[in-house]
Design an enzyme around this catalytic site. Structure first.
Site, PDB file in Angstrom:
ATOM      1  N   GLY B  12      39.769 -23.078  23.138  1.00 47.64           N
ATOM      2  CA  GLY B  12      38.274 -23.267  22.570  1.00 47.64           C
ATOM      3  C   GLY B  12      37.722 -24.475  23.176  1.00 47.64           C
ATOM      4  N   THR B 136      40.435 -30.828  20.932  1.00 45.42           N
ATOM      5  CA  THR B 136      40.129 -30.068  19.989  1.00 45.42           C
ATOM      6  C   THR B 136      39.177 -30.696  18.950  1.00 45.42           C
ATOM      7  OG1 THR B 136      40.996 -28.751  18.267  1.00 45.42           O
ATOM      8  CG2 THR B 136      42.472 -30.596  18.671  1.00 45.42           C
ATOM      9  N   ASP B 138      39.134 -29.817  16.089  1.00 50.61           N
ATOM     10  CA  ASP B 138      39.718 -29.576  14.731  1.00 50.61           C
ATOM     11  C   ASP B 138      40.779 -30.904  14.242  1.00 50.61           C
ATOM     12  OD1 ASP B 138      38.893 -27.119  14.434  1.00 50.61           O
ATOM     13  OD2 ASP B 138      40.863 -26.058  15.358  1.00 50.61           O
ATOM     14  N   MET B 182      33.769 -25.608  10.048  1.00 47.23           N
ATOM     15  CA  MET B 182      34.953 -25.107  10.827  1.00 47.23           C
ATOM     16  C   MET B 182      36.255 -25.890  10.503  1.00 47.23           C
ATOM     17  SD  MET B 182      33.733 -24.264  14.636  1.00 47.23           S
ATOM     18  CE  MET B 182      33.023 -22.562  15.235  1.00 47.23           C
ATOM     19  N   GLY B 183      37.432 -25.597  11.261  1.00 50.11           N
ATOM     20  CA  GLY B 183      38.497 -26.554  11.045  1.00 50.11           C
ATOM     21  C   GLY B 183      39.902 -25.680  11.016  1.00 50.11           C
ATOM     22  N   ARG B 184      39.849 -24.453  11.022  1.00 47.72           N
ATOM     23  CA  ARG B 184      40.834 -23.612  10.640  1.00 47.72           C
ATOM     24  C   ARG B 184      41.653 -23.830   9.234  1.00 47.72           C
ATOM     25  NH1 ARG B 184      43.468 -22.302  16.276  1.00 47.72           N
ATOM     26  NH2 ARG B 184      43.937 -24.325  16.399  1.00 47.72           N
ATOM     27  N   LEU B 293      27.565 -24.438  16.971  1.00 50.67           N
ATOM     28  CA  LEU B 293      27.010 -25.550  17.298  1.00 50.67           C
ATOM     29  C   LEU B 293      27.829 -26.568  16.936  1.00 50.67           C
ATOM     30  CD1 LEU B 293      23.350 -25.094  15.966  1.00 50.67           C
ATOM     31  CD2 LEU B 293      24.135 -24.850  18.293  1.00 50.67           C
ATOM     32  N   GLN B 294      28.736 -26.629  16.132  1.00 50.94           N
ATOM     33  CA  GLN B 294      29.729 -27.612  15.725  1.00 50.94           C
ATOM     34  C   GLN B 294      30.466 -28.182  17.011  1.00 50.94           C
ATOM     35  OE1 GLN B 294      31.830 -26.920  11.561  1.00 50.94           O
ATOM     36  NE2 GLN B 294      30.825 -25.104  12.472  1.00 50.94           N
ATOM     37  N   ARG B 295      30.920 -27.285  17.837  1.00 50.33           N
ATOM     38  CA  ARG B 295      31.627 -27.675  19.064  1.00 50.33           C
ATOM     39  C   ARG B 295      31.022 -27.729  20.353  1.00 50.33           C
ATOM     40  NH1 ARG B 295      35.228 -22.023  19.739  1.00 50.33           N
ATOM     41  NH2 ARG B 295      33.833 -21.205  21.405  1.00 50.33           N
TER      42      ARG B 295
END
Lengths: 399, 399
Positions: B12, B136, B138, B182-184, B293-295
C-alpha cells in the site's frame, strides 16, 4: 455620536467565514463613527438571547489567525425570523447596545434575515444599516461571479482528487473509485475535480446534478474504461438525479419496491453507485466521501478566497457607513483576460431563494467538464495561504 | 567492476514511499561502484516481466518533486513469491541487467520477498545484496520506533480532526460525528486524533482495536456527553472488535440473525456506529471516513517523515554496498528528551508476519489516549514541508 457595530455568522460554515469577520473588525477600527464592535453568538439567536461578545479587545496579531480558522468563530445558527416577539426583542437589544450597523455573514437563508430586519427597522424608524456578506462553498448565489468560500473548497477538492488519483493508479489492476463531492443541487464543487486533470490523468468521469443521470449509460462507461485501464476514477455530486428529477440516493435507498439498502440510508451516492457497480459488473470498488473536510480544511485555503472574504466584510461595512441597507455584497468580474474583480451591492430580496446552476454548456457529454470552467476557476484557487502552525497543528483563533 | 542498482516499491502506498526512492537514487549517484540505477515497474512483478526504467536520466531538481509525490511512482504490487519459475526468471533478469544491489521499499508482506530473494541468491551463488526499506502508515512493524509514512499520516489525521472539530462545534445543537480512521489491527493512526486536542476541545472519545469494544458502554458515554454538550466527536479505528475478537463491521454487517444492513456491506465502522446511535438514542449523527486521503494527502506531509524516508533509502543502499543482505532498515530512537534517532539493520525474517500493537498502558478508560503518546508522536509530525504548487495544485514527479 458614535454608534456601535454588530456582526454575526449564520448557515453552514466555510474556511473563510471568519476572514469576513476579520474584514468587518479591521474596517470598523478605521472609523471614528463606530464605537464598539460586537459579535453575536450563534447568529441572530445570540441577539434574541443577548449573547454579545466585545470584539474590540483583540489585538491585530491575534486576529490575523481568523484567516486560517475554519468554521464560525462566533457560532452559527439556522434560524427563520418569523415571530413578531423575535423582531421586538431584536429591536430592543439593538437599541440597548446602540447598534447602528449590522453585518450578517451567511448564505441564501441568512439573507432572508437581512432583508426582513432592514425592512422592519425602517418601518420602526430605527436607524440601523443591515448588510449581508455572502458565504457558501456551493457557489450557488446569483448576481455574484463566485462566493467567498468557494475558492478554498475547490482548492481542497482539486488537490484531494489529484492525490487520490495518484494513489489509486499505483496498481496494475485497480478498482473503480467513486468520489462523492458536496454542492447540494448544483455541480460547482464537483466540477472542480476537473482541475485535478492539470496534474494527473484523471478523473475519468464527472457527474453533476445539472445533467439527468442515466444509470445504464454510467455503467457502460465504467465498463469501457475499466476494460482498457483496469482502474476508473469517477467524481459525482451528492445531488445527482435521474431524468424524473429524483435524487439517486432517494431512489435506491428508499424505494421499497426496489429496495437495495433495506429501510435505512447508510451512505451517500458514492455508496449507492459502488454497490450497483459491484453488483452489475463484479469488479472491485471503493467509495470516498470528501465530506466535511471540503468546507473546513483551512490548511489548503485559497489566498484569493481569504483576501476576497476579508474585503467583502470591509466593503460591506463601508457601504453601511454610507447608509446602505437591505443589500448583499457581490463580486463582479471584468471580462478581461487578467483576473480583476470589483465589489458591488445587490438588493438582498433578489438573492434569497434563488439558485445559480452550473452552466450546461460547460458540461461535455454528460460526464466531462470543458476548459471554460478551468479558466473560470483557476484564478479563484491558484495561490496558497501561509499557514501558521504550532506543534505541526494549524493554529486557530480562540475567543 | 561497477554493478547496477535496482529499486522497487511494493504494498500500500504512502506519502513518502517516493522519498525513500529519492534517497536510494541520490545515494547511488555518490558511489563509483554503482553503474546504472534501475527501477522495476510494480515491484517484483516488473522484474519478472522485465519492465525496467532507467532512473539515472532524471536531473536532481526534477527528482526533488519525489518528496511531495504520494503513491508509488514506479507502481506497486501485492505479490507472493512462491513459484520456482519466478525465482529463476528473477535471477535471469538480475544477471542480464547485472544487478548487484536490490532495494525493496515496502511493508510487512514485501519483506517476505526481501527475505526469500536474499536466501535464494546466496544458494545460487549470485552476488547481490537485498535490503528492505520500511514503509507503512500503520506503524505496526516491530524493531523500529516508527515507520516512514506514519508521521505524514498522523499529521493529516490530527489536522483533519481538529478542523472537523471546529466545524462540528459551531451550532448550539450539533450531532454525534463519528470519524473513522485506518490502521487495520492496530490503533496507531487513530491515537493521533488525540493530538487534535492540543488546539481544539476534542475529540471527546477515541476507540482503538487494542481494547475490546463494548457497545453498551459506548452508547452510554455518547448519551452522557450529548446531554451535556449537545455535540460529540468520536474517533474510531476501522478495526475495532468486540470482546470475542470479532470486527464490529463484520458483526453487524454480515450476521444474518442480527442483520442490520441486509446482505451487503455498505460502509465501514463509522456507518455501523452512527446507525446504531441513531437507532438507540435518536439523535442526529454523521459518519466521516478519512479514507485514502490519510495515506496520500502529501500537502500536509511531515518534514521529519520525508527526511527520514529519504535517509532510510540512502542508509539501506550504503549497507548493501557494505555487503549486507536480507536485512531491513529500522529507526532507533534514543531515550533522551530531545528527539534523536539512528538507523540500523534488523534481520528481515524477524519482521515478517509480526505486528507491533499500540501500548495498552497508553489507553485511558478504553476511550482516551495518554500524554505519553503525545510525547511520542509530536516529534514525528511537528514540521511542515515546503510544497511546490503549479496553478494552486500540488506538483508531482512524473516518469
Amino acid at each position: 455620536m458614535a454608534k456601535n457595530c454588530l456582526v454575526g455568522q449564520s448557515g453552514g460554515p466555510t474556511c473563510v467565514i471568519n476572514a469576513s469577520l476579520l474584514g468587518v473588525i479591521k474596517e470598523a477600527r478605521k472609523h471614528a463613527e463606530i464605537g464598539k464592535i460586537f459579535g453575536c453568538k450563534n447568529g441572530i439567536s445570540g441577539v434574541i438571547h443577548e449573547q454579545f461578545i466585545d470584539l474590540s479587545k483583540y489585538d491585530d496579531k491575534k486576529l490575523e489567525l481568523l484567516k486560517q480558522t475554519p468554521s464560525a468563530i462566533l457560532g452559527s445558527v439556522r434560524f427563520c425570523l418569523n415571530k413578531i416577539e423575535d423582531y421586538e426583542k431584536i429591536l430592543e437589544v439593538f437599541k440597548k447596545y446602540e447598534i447602528g450597523y449590522f453585518l450578517y455573514i451567511g448564505g441564501n437563508d441568512s439573507m432572508d434575515v437581512v432583508n426582513k430586519l432592514s425592512i422592519y427597522f425602517k418601518e420602526m424608524n430605527y436607524n440601523c444599516c443591515v448588510i449581508g456578506i455572502p458565504k457558501t462553498i456551493d457557489n450557488d448565489l446569483l448576481f455574484t461571479d463566485h462566493t467567498p468560500g468557494y475558492g478554498s473548497a475547490i482548492r481542497f477538492i482539486a488537490n484531494s482528487v489529484c492525490q487520490i488519483y495518484e494513489d489509486t493508479s499505483c496498481y496494475q489492476n485497480g478498482r473503480v473509485t467513486v468520489v462523492e463531492i458536496m454542492g447540494r443541487d448544483t455541480g460547482w464543487l464537483t466540477a472542480a475535480s476537473k482541475l485535478a486533470s492539470l496534474v494527473s490523468k484523471g478523473p475519468d468521469l464527472i457527474y453533476l446534478p445539472e445533467c439527468a443521470f442515466n444509470l445504464d449509460d454510467f455503467i457502460n462507461k465504467i465498463e469501457d474504461i475499466y476494460q482498457k485501464k483496469k482502474k476508473v476514477l469517477v467524481c459525482v455530486s451528492e445531488g445527482i438525479r435521474d431524468d424524473s428529477g429524483k435524487f439517486l440516493v432517494e431512489k435506491f435507498a428508499y424505494n421499497q419496491d426496489n429496495d437495495v439498502f433495506g429501510h435505512m440510508q447508510l451512505g451517500g451516492v458514492s455508496s449507492v453507485l459502488t454497490h450497483i457497480i459491484k453488483e452489475r459488473l463484479n469488479i472491485p470498488v471503493r467509495a470516498i466521501e470528501l465530506n466535511l473536510l471540503q468546507r473546513c480544511f483551512a490548511i489548503t485555503s485559497s489566498k484569493i478566497d481569504v483576501d476576497e472574504a476579508i474585503r467583502c466584510g470591509s466593503y460591506g461595512l463601508r457601504q453601511a457607513l454610507f447608509g446602505q441597507s437591505g443589500k448583499m455584497v457581490v463580486i463582479k468580474r471584468s471580462k478581461k483576460e487578467k483576473y480583476h474583480i470589483m465589489y458591488r451591492l445587490v438588493d438582498v430580496n433578489k438573492i434569497a431563494n434563488q439558485t445559480k446552476y452550473f452552466p450546461k454548456e460547460w458540461i461535455i457529454n454528460d460526464s466531462d467538464i470543458s476548459s471554460c470552467y478551468i479558466s473560470y476557476a483557476l484564478p479563484l484557487m491558484n495561490q496558497e495561504i501561509k499557514v501558521v502552525y504550532e506543534n505541526g497543528l494549524i493554529k486557530f483563533f480562540k475567543l
